[in-house]
Scaffold this motif. Structure first.
Motif, PDB file in Angstrom:
ATOM      1  N   VAL A 238      25.174  26.144  27.088  1.00  0.00           N
ATOM      2  CA  VAL A 238      26.001  25.296  26.227  1.00  0.00           C
ATOM      3  C   VAL A 238      27.360  25.980  26.126  1.00  0.00           C
ATOM      4  O   VAL A 238      27.466  27.079  25.576  1.00  0.00           O
ATOM      5  N   LEU A 239      28.375  25.345  26.676  1.00  0.00           N
ATOM      6  CA  LEU A 239      29.739  25.881  26.623  1.00  0.00           C
ATOM      7  C   LEU A 239      30.534  25.061  25.616  1.00  0.00           C
ATOM      8  O   LEU A 239      30.698  23.847  25.774  1.00  0.00           O
ATOM      9  N   SER A 240      31.031  25.727  24.580  1.00  0.00           N
ATOM     10  CA  SER A 240      31.803  25.057  23.533  1.00  0.00           C
ATOM     11  C   SER A 240      33.200  25.673  23.500  1.00  0.00           C
ATOM     12  O   SER A 240      33.363  26.861  23.240  1.00  0.00           O
ATOM     13  N   ILE A 241      34.216  24.843  23.774  1.00  0.00           N
ATOM     14  CA  ILE A 241      35.601  25.308  23.850  1.00  0.00           C
ATOM     15  C   ILE A 241      36.419  24.628  22.760  1.00  0.00           C
ATOM     16  O   ILE A 241      36.372  23.407  22.606  1.00  0.00           O
ATOM     17  N   GLY A 242      37.176  25.417  22.000  1.00  0.00           N
ATOM     18  CA  GLY A 242      38.034  24.871  20.955  1.00  0.00           C
ATOM     19  C   GLY A 242      39.179  25.808  20.653  1.00  0.00           C
ATOM     20  O   GLY A 242      39.484  26.717  21.414  1.00  0.00           O
ATOM     21  N   TYR A 243      39.813  25.597  19.518  1.00  0.00           N
ATOM     22  CA  TYR A 243      40.913  26.469  19.095  1.00  0.00           C
ATOM     23  C   TYR A 243      41.015  26.406  17.578  1.00  0.00           C
ATOM     24  O   TYR A 243      40.469  25.504  16.926  1.00  0.00           O
ATOM     25  N   SER A 244      41.748  27.325  16.986  1.00  0.00           N
ATOM     26  CA  SER A 244      41.632  27.557  15.544  1.00  0.00           C
ATOM     27  C   SER A 244      42.228  26.447  14.691  1.00  0.00           C
ATOM     28  O   SER A 244      41.832  26.273  13.544  1.00  0.00           O
ATOM     29  N   ALA A 245      43.204  25.687  15.209  1.00  0.00           N
ATOM     30  CA  ALA A 245      43.833  24.643  14.399  1.00  0.00           C
ATOM     31  C   ALA A 245      43.145  23.289  14.541  1.00  0.00           C
ATOM     32  O   ALA A 245      43.605  22.302  13.976  1.00  0.00           O
ATOM     33  N   CYS A 246      42.043  23.235  15.256  1.00  0.00           N
ATOM     34  CA  CYS A 246      41.406  21.965  15.622  1.00  0.00           C
ATOM     35  C   CYS A 246      40.495  21.453  14.503  1.00  0.00           C
ATOM     36  O   CYS A 246      39.461  22.056  14.204  1.00  0.00           O
ATOM     37  N   HIS A 247      40.855  20.322  13.914  1.00  0.00           N
ATOM     38  CA  HIS A 247      40.079  19.747  12.806  1.00  0.00           C
ATOM     39  C   HIS A 247      38.660  19.379  13.239  1.00  0.00           C
ATOM     40  O   HIS A 247      37.688  19.669  12.542  1.00  0.00           O
ATOM     41  N   TRP A 248      38.514  18.734  14.396  1.00  0.00           N
ATOM     42  CA  TRP A 248      37.193  18.301  14.832  1.00  0.00           C
ATOM     43  C   TRP A 248      36.310  19.495  15.221  1.00  0.00           C
ATOM     44  O   TRP A 248      35.082  19.426  15.119  1.00  0.00           O
ATOM     45  N   CYS A 249      36.956  20.583  15.649  1.00  0.00           N
ATOM     46  CA  CYS A 249      36.195  21.818  15.882  1.00  0.00           C
ATOM     47  C   CYS A 249      35.613  22.341  14.574  1.00  0.00           C
ATOM     48  O   CYS A 249      34.451  22.749  14.504  1.00  0.00           O
TER      49      CYS A 249
ATOM     50  N   ASN B 298      24.309  30.170  24.749  1.00  0.00           N
ATOM     51  CA  ASN B 298      25.387  29.480  24.052  1.00  0.00           C
ATOM     52  C   ASN B 298      26.673  30.315  24.107  1.00  0.00           C
ATOM     53  O   ASN B 298      26.715  31.447  23.618  1.00  0.00           O
ATOM     54  N   ILE B 299      27.702  29.742  24.708  1.00  0.00           N
ATOM     55  CA  ILE B 299      28.959  30.458  24.932  1.00  0.00           C
ATOM     56  C   ILE B 299      30.084  29.745  24.198  1.00  0.00           C
ATOM     57  O   ILE B 299      30.281  28.538  24.365  1.00  0.00           O
ATOM     58  N   LYS B 300      30.812  30.507  23.410  1.00  0.00           N
ATOM     59  CA  LYS B 300      31.954  29.980  22.658  1.00  0.00           C
ATOM     60  C   LYS B 300      33.240  30.549  23.266  1.00  0.00           C
ATOM     61  O   LYS B 300      33.356  31.749  23.500  1.00  0.00           O
ATOM     62  N   VAL B 301      34.226  29.663  23.506  1.00  0.00           N
ATOM     63  CA  VAL B 301      35.483  30.047  24.153  1.00  0.00           C
ATOM     64  C   VAL B 301      36.661  29.513  23.351  1.00  0.00           C
ATOM     65  O   VAL B 301      36.660  28.342  22.936  1.00  0.00           O
ATOM     66  N   ASP B 302      37.648  30.377  23.135  1.00  0.00           N
ATOM     67  CA  ASP B 302      38.933  29.960  22.580  1.00  0.00           C
ATOM     68  C   ASP B 302      39.796  29.505  23.745  1.00  0.00           C
ATOM     69  O   ASP B 302      40.112  30.285  24.639  1.00  0.00           O
ATOM     70  N   ARG B 303      40.179  28.245  23.748  1.00  0.00           N
ATOM     71  CA  ARG B 303      40.907  27.709  24.908  1.00  0.00           C
ATOM     72  C   ARG B 303      42.261  28.389  25.085  1.00  0.00           C
ATOM     73  O   ARG B 303      42.825  28.387  26.179  1.00  0.00           O
ATOM     74  N   GLU B 304      42.822  28.970  24.001  1.00  0.00           N
ATOM     75  CA  GLU B 304      44.105  29.647  24.127  1.00  0.00           C
ATOM     76  C   GLU B 304      43.951  31.028  24.770  1.00  0.00           C
ATOM     77  O   GLU B 304      44.915  31.575  25.301  1.00  0.00           O
ATOM     78  N   GLU B 305      42.741  31.577  24.726  1.00  0.00           N
ATOM     79  CA  GLU B 305      42.472  32.826  25.429  1.00  0.00           C
ATOM     80  C   GLU B 305      42.099  32.580  26.885  1.00  0.00           C
ATOM     81  O   GLU B 305      42.430  33.385  27.762  1.00  0.00           O
ATOM     82  N   ARG B 306      41.399  31.476  27.142  1.00  0.00           N
ATOM     83  CA  ARG B 306      40.958  31.184  28.509  1.00  0.00           C
ATOM     84  C   ARG B 306      41.366  29.765  28.908  1.00  0.00           C
ATOM     85  O   ARG B 306      40.534  28.870  29.079  1.00  0.00           O
TER      86      ARG B 306
END
Length: 682
Positions: free
Chosen positions: A45-56, A79-87
């Motif tokens: 399960v790959l979940s990608i988001g960022y810190s300002a994202c309301h739906w995240c 389960n892998i969590k990724v910050d899209r601004e880092e990757r």
């Protein structure tokens, strides 16, 4: 073997830190994690988001915080969590996969299910609620179905995986363009392709949710500078700029633009503020002000700068990456006010003016509170309230200051403290364009300070880094970091020449060619040639909310090649445009940045070189005022140590115009220079 517990506590990303207390055993994208998924034969399960994202945030609260959901995820998946601004490389690959699997654009949070053996995705989505509603499958039900499909229908799974893999392979195959079109053909097709997307009633493009789309606006501004827009096209452009500047997508109190509008007429935004949006819109409104002299556009640009200074400026003179939509779990809380607070805070005359300008009548417009979205301009409101414009402006400013004080007592939305090279470069360019008019020295100093930090801290041993985080550089840069920064440096050389910027620009171009170019097929890969190999290595030609990294790279190399007389840069541009030709022909309105470069290559802008004798600032200012977008102008100080090739034989007080590889006779008077340029541009 990795430890299957939540591993995010040591991460520096605010987005990842926000998930460290979840019962989900979140991992980061690491080789040992991918190896464990393969060994255990568990889908990822790959979940990608960022810190300002309301739906995240919403999915984190509803879904990932639920122990029952966590049990399902931990028992059956890695389960892998990724910050899209880092990757951003991972985000780009799997956003492309989402489009292939669903036929729709992705978004955030991006939720992907990957084959553990290959990392090829087999199911894609974005936000999922815990329980099914409004046509969305609940995440608990989805997890069970996916696991059952993976374990019990392996033949179907392998067939699907093969289809996705084949689709990625096709994406990497070079496309052959038709016979090269004329410049006017591509431009006309791009303008025609934008027409069906135009909202002629409220401005902008498409229907809600409506994004500002600064790439489109920038393209149209350039075409207007060359007088290529039809009357309806020009009306739509300036309607768009007016509506966005006046309505609620622009924070009329604190400055800066929100992410997008939830309605067609720009009233109620999604309240996050992104640095890259504001950097591009700063450029758009600064250029619109330069072209039209409209105070509204200057106000929108200065508002962005006010927000940057107040909330986004780091101790190093660079800028943070984003500002959250929520405060304490409530979206828009920082920006919206109860009607009673407005009435008790503002004086009677202030409230009358705000009521008239912002339509503060009836029911509040956002969750029982008011978000300020202008319905009437200051001049019209002043007339209706029998005030002079000067009196109304004074009252408005007084009221705005009082509302700013109300905000100051609230909790500030979370600010993501990453410093991203690409996003900072977009802001730097916008600041520099704003600095062109009326000698805006504060903006110039701000831009140069950020450039100097990037040069001193993020340029290490001849290689650029993509972020400053935890007081150190992080991650080798991606193509957009190189391209956007090179573009900003060329703008800096036009605004105020510095030898270090010229030297840095050349070094960046060399590194970009060495690390990212496909020298055989043309174009630039998003990742460097020594980066981690993912399932797909892209060459981003397409504009999105952001301009195409290849398009910006081509523009910067074209201009740098003309400035330095370096044929290798121009040859790289030719290879790139040849490689991208089929894509441009297929959908010119989706490749506006590249279409503009194709136009500029065929019909080069006159390049003016001035060797300053201390009196030529007014020459440059007059040229920018008279000819704006249609020329490129560099004013070299007399004490410059590094000279472009064509300027080597010039004397202080002289100017030379070059077009492509042809240079005209040197001019020693401003009138002679203007006459030369006027004839060229006729």
């Amino acid at each position: 073997m990795i430890e299957l517990t939540n591993q995010l506590s040591e991460e520096s990303s605010p987005y990842l830190q926000a998930h460290q207390q979840h019962p989900v055993a979140w991992q980061t994208w690491q080789p040992d994690v991918l190896a464990a998924a393969k060994k255990l034969n568990r889908p990822i399960v790959l979940s990608i988001g960022y810190s300002a994202c309301h739906w995240c945030h919403l999915m984190a609260r509803e879904t990932f915080s639920d122990p029952l959901i966590a049990d399902l995820m931990n028992a059956n998946f890695i389960n892998i969590k990724v910050d899209r601004e880092e990757r951003p490389d991972l985000d780009e690959v799997y956003q492309t996969a989402h489009q292939m699997l669903t036929g729709r654009p992705g978004g955030w949070p991006l939720t992907m299910f990957l084959c553990p053996q290959t990392q090829i995705p087999f199911l894609a989505g974005t936000y999922f609620p815990r329980d099914g509603r409004d046509g969305l499958l609940g995440f608990d039900d989805l997890l069970q179905r996916v696991y059952s499909y993976y374990t019990q229908q392996q033949s179907d799974f392998k067939k699907l995986r093969g289809q996705v893999e084949s689709s990625f392979q096709q994406l990497m195959q070079p496309q052959e363009g038709q016979a090269e079109p004329t410049m006017s053909d591509l431009l006309a097709a791009a303008l025609k392709g934008l027409e069906p997307l135009q909202d002629k009633e409220y401005g902008g493009f498409g229907r809600a949710p409506k994004f500002p789309m600064p790439v489109n606006l920038s393209f149209l501004l350039q075409q207007d500078a060359y007088r290529r827009l039809s009357v309806p096209g020009r009306e739509h452009l300036y309607l768009s700029l007016d509506q966005m500047a006046q309505r609620g997508i622009n924070d009329r109190i604190g400055g800066g633009f929100f992410r997008y509008s939830t309605d067609n007429d720009w009233n109620i935004p999604h309240f996050e503020k992104m640095l890259y949006d504001n950097g591009m819109l700063l450029e758009v409104y600064a250029r619109a002000w330069l072209q039209t002299d409209m105070p509204l556009y200057k106000s929108a640009a200065i508002g962005i700068v006010r927000w940057l200074r107040q909330h986004m400026l780091t101790q190093h003179g660079t800028f943070f990456s984003s500002m959250d939509a929520e405060t304490d779990g409530r979206e828009g809380d920082y920006y919206t006010l109860p009607a009673d607070d407005l009435k008790t805070t503002l004086s009677t005359e202030e409230f009358r003016l705000f009521e008239q300008m912002f339509g503060l009548r009836g029911e509040p417009n956002f969750a029982g509170r008011w978000h300020l979205s202008q319905k009437q301009d200051l001049n019209t409101a002043a007339r209706q309230l029998t005030m002079t414009r000067e009196e109304a402006l004074r009252i408005y400013r007084q009221g705005r200051e009082k509302i700013e004080l109300l905000r100051a007592h609230k909790s500030l939305p979370l600010i993501d403290n990453k410093v991203l090279t690409s996003c900072n470069s977009l802001v730097i360019k916008g600041l520099l364009i704003l600095a062109r008019k009326d000698s805006e020295m504060r903006e110039l100093a701000l831009a140069q300070g950020a450039l100097d930090f990037i040069h001193d801290r993020l340029w290490v041993n001849g290689r650029l880094f993509s972020a400053w985080q935890g007081e150190q550089p992080q991650r080798h840069a991606f193509l957009d970091d190189y391209a956007y920064l090179l573009d900003a440096l060329l703008e800096s050389l036009q605004t105020s020449w510095r030898d270090r910027d010229y030297r840095f620009a050349i070094a960046l171009a060399e590194a970009m060619l060495r690390l990212h170019e496909d020298a055989e097929q043309g174009g630039f890969y998003y990742t460097a040639n020594d980066a981690e190999m993912l399932i797909y290595r892209s060459k981003p030609y397409l504009d999105s909310v952001l301009p195409s990294a290849n398009g910006v790279a081509a523009r910067a190399l074209l201009r740098l090649g003309q400035l330095t007389a370096e044929p290798r840069y121009l040859q790289a541009v030719n290879r790139l445009l040849s490689s991208a030709l089929a894509a441009m022909q297929q959908s010119p309105q989706s490749h506006l940045t590249l279409v503009q470069v194709q136009e500029e290559r065929r019909s080069p802008r006159p390049q003016v070189l001035m060797l300053d004798d201390g009196k030529m600032h007014s020459w440059q200012a007059n040229l920018h005022s008279m000819m704006g977008e249609r020329i490129i102008c560099y004013r070299l100080p007399e004490d410059a140590e590094l000279y472009p090739t064509e300027a080597l034989g010039m004397e202080p007080g002289e100017a030379m115009v070059c077009v492509g590889d042809r240079c005209l006779p040197v001019q020693r008077t401003a009138n002679g220079l203007i006459h030369q340029l006027t004839e060229l541009l006729a």
